[in-house]
Each structure stands twice: as structure tokens, then as C-alpha cells.
Write an enzyme that holds these catalytic residues in place. Structure first.
Site, PDB file in Angstrom:
ATOM      1  CE  LYS A   1      -4.311   1.179   2.367  1.00  0.00           C
ATOM      2  NZ  LYS A   1      -4.996   1.056   3.647  1.00  0.00           N
TER       3      LYS A   1
HETATM    4  C1  E4P Z   1      -8.268   2.186   3.461  1.00  0.00           C
HETATM    5  O1  E4P Z   1      -7.538   1.332   3.048  1.00  0.00           O
HETATM    6  C2  E4P Z   1      -8.156   2.826   4.759  1.00  0.00           C
HETATM    7  O2  E4P Z   1      -7.498   1.966   5.655  1.00  0.00           O
HETATM    8  C3  E4P Z   1      -9.477   3.103   5.385  1.00  0.00           C
HETATM    9  O3  E4P Z   1     -10.545   2.670   4.600  1.00  0.00           O
HETATM   10  C4  E4P Z   1      -9.637   4.449   5.995  1.00  0.00           C
HETATM   11  O4  E4P Z   1     -10.906   4.512   6.581  1.00  0.00           O
HETATM   12  P1  E4P Z   1     -11.313   5.643   7.636  1.00  0.00           P
HETATM   13  O5  E4P Z   1     -11.550   6.895   6.874  1.00  0.00           O
HETATM   14  O6  E4P Z   1     -12.564   5.113   8.256  1.00  0.00           O
HETATM   15  O7  E4P Z   1     -10.164   5.775   8.586  1.00  0.00           O
END
Ligand code: E4P
Length: 217
Positions: free
Chosen positions: A87
Site C-alpha cells: 500500500k
Molecule cells: C483504506 O484502506 C483505509 O485503511 C481506510 O478505509 C480508511 O478509513 P477511515 O476513513 O474510516 O479511517
């Protein structure tokens, strides 16, 4: 549509896996910290633990923000397990690194995407997944679902193979709207998956079926 769970909590990952509909996991540094997983070695071990629970892709995020650092960390993460997807944040150095990983056959998830322009760049660099954060857009009074629809349109125009991973999903309506638009994947909390089970008429109907069965037996 693939269902990913957005957590580093092993119990919740097991629960979603046991349901039989889980296709993968996404994590981020905040989710790791929330579970008290700190220190490089513990974090790496935790990724392997997650891979050993689920069958599908597990996104593991780099911390570095320079090209060399992202490449070094990403290669280490990719070597951990075949299910790992690296990522990488949507920054200039990140895009360069995604192109590098693509050329090396390492799968990537381009994260922190908030515009169609960013999604177009991620696809051009060959990202396996692009993660538009719909909940965080909604939080600032901008339509997150509209971003998913615009990315879908552009990717379909050109046949980009990058999968749209609707991220920052907060509830079941996000899941359903993303499914209507044609997002390839959604990642959200366990509640956004289990919430799909619920309907009061199902509960009332089951109660009656069981009561009627008891009457006759
Ligand atoms: C995506 O990969 C992120 O980890 C995540 O969806 C972020 O979500 P949030 O906005 O609820 O922190």
C-alpha cells in the site's frame, strides 16, 4: 464485488473470514496503532498473522515517503507473504514507486486517493488497486460516492485494469451504493458487512416459522 475488512484486529478478521464472504483485508498505520501493534518486527509479524487467517489479498502500508525508502519497505513487505499487496500513498514519489513495483510484478494499492486525477495517475502507473476514501470525503461535505462513479467511468473509457477499492466505507448504504456503481471492491468495518444481514421482516418471519413449527411438534 469483493469484500475486504478494514481492520488490524485479528478477532474481527477471523469473524469475517468465518462468515465465508471475505476476500481480503486492508490495514493502515492508524489501524495497527489502534491494536497496539508497534515496532517494525511486530508489525511485520502481524501482517503474516493476518495472511494466515484470510485467503485473499492483505494490504500492508509503507511508512517511507521517498522513492528509495518506499521501494525498500515495499519489497520487504512483498517478500513476507504472497498475499501481501504493498500500500503506497498517492504522492509523487509514491507514483514512481508504484510504476517500479508494477514493472517488477509486485502488486500495489494506491491509498489516500481523493480525486479522479489522482485515480487516473494511479491507473497509469499500473496500480493493482486504487483506494478512494469515500467516508472522509463525506465528512467534509463532498460526495464520496460520486468520486467512485467518476473513476468507474474513466477506467471503463480506457479499459484500465486497476481495481476500484472503495475505502473509508462507514456503513451498509456505502456498500450498496458502491455495488450499484460498480466498484470492484469495498473495504469497511465488520459492521458494514454484518449490517447487510439485517432486516426486521426476516426476524419476524423466522420467529413465526419457529413458533408454528413448535405448535405442530
Ligand atoms: C483504506 O484502506 C483505509 O485503511 C481506510 O478505509 C480508511 O478509513 P477511515 O476513513 O474510516 O479511517
Amino acid at each position: 464485488m469483493k469484500f475486504f475488512i478494514d481492520t488490524a484486529n485479528l478477532d474481527q478478521i477471523r469473524e469475517a473470514q468465518d462468515l465465508g464472504v471475505l476476500d481480503g483485508v486492508t490495514t493502515n498505520p492508524s489501524l495497527m496503532a489502534k491494536e497496539g501493534i508497534t515496532g517494525r518486527n511486530n508489525i511485520l509479524k502481524h501482517y503474516v498473522d493476518i495472511c494466515n487467517i484470510v485467503d485473499g489479498d492483505v494490504s500492508a502500508e509503507v511508512i517511507a515517503t521517498d522513492f528509495d525508502g518506499i521501494v525498500k519497505e515495499g519489497e520487504q513487505l512483498a517478500d513476507l507473504h504472497e498475499q501481501i499487496v504493498v500500500k503506497v500513498p498517492m504522492i509523487k514519489e509514491g507514483i514512481k514507486a508504484i510504476k517500479y513495483f508494477t514493472d517488477k510484478g509486485i502488486r500495489t494499492n494506491c491509498t489516500l486517493v481523493f480525486s479522479v486525477g489522482q485515480a487516473l495517475l494511479a491507473a497509469k502507473a499500473g496500480a493493482t488497486y486504487v483506494s478512494p476514501f469515500i467516508g472522509r470525503l463525506d465528512d467534509i461535505s463532498t460526495d464520496g460516492l460520486n468520486l467512485i462513479a467518476e473513476i468507474r467511468l474513466i477506467y471503463d473509457n480506457y479499459g484500465f485494469e486497476t481495481e476500484i477499492l472503495a475505502a473509508s466505507v462507514r456503513h451498509t448504504m456505502h456498500v450498496l451504493e458502491c455495488a450499484k456503481i460498480g466498484a470492484d471492491v469495498m473495504t469497511g468495518p465488520l459492521s458494514s458487512i454484518e449490517g447487510l444481514l439485517k432486516h426486521p421482516l426476516t426476524d419476524i418471519g423466522l420467529e413465526k416459522f419457529l413458533a408454528d413449527y413448535k405448535k405442530g411438534n
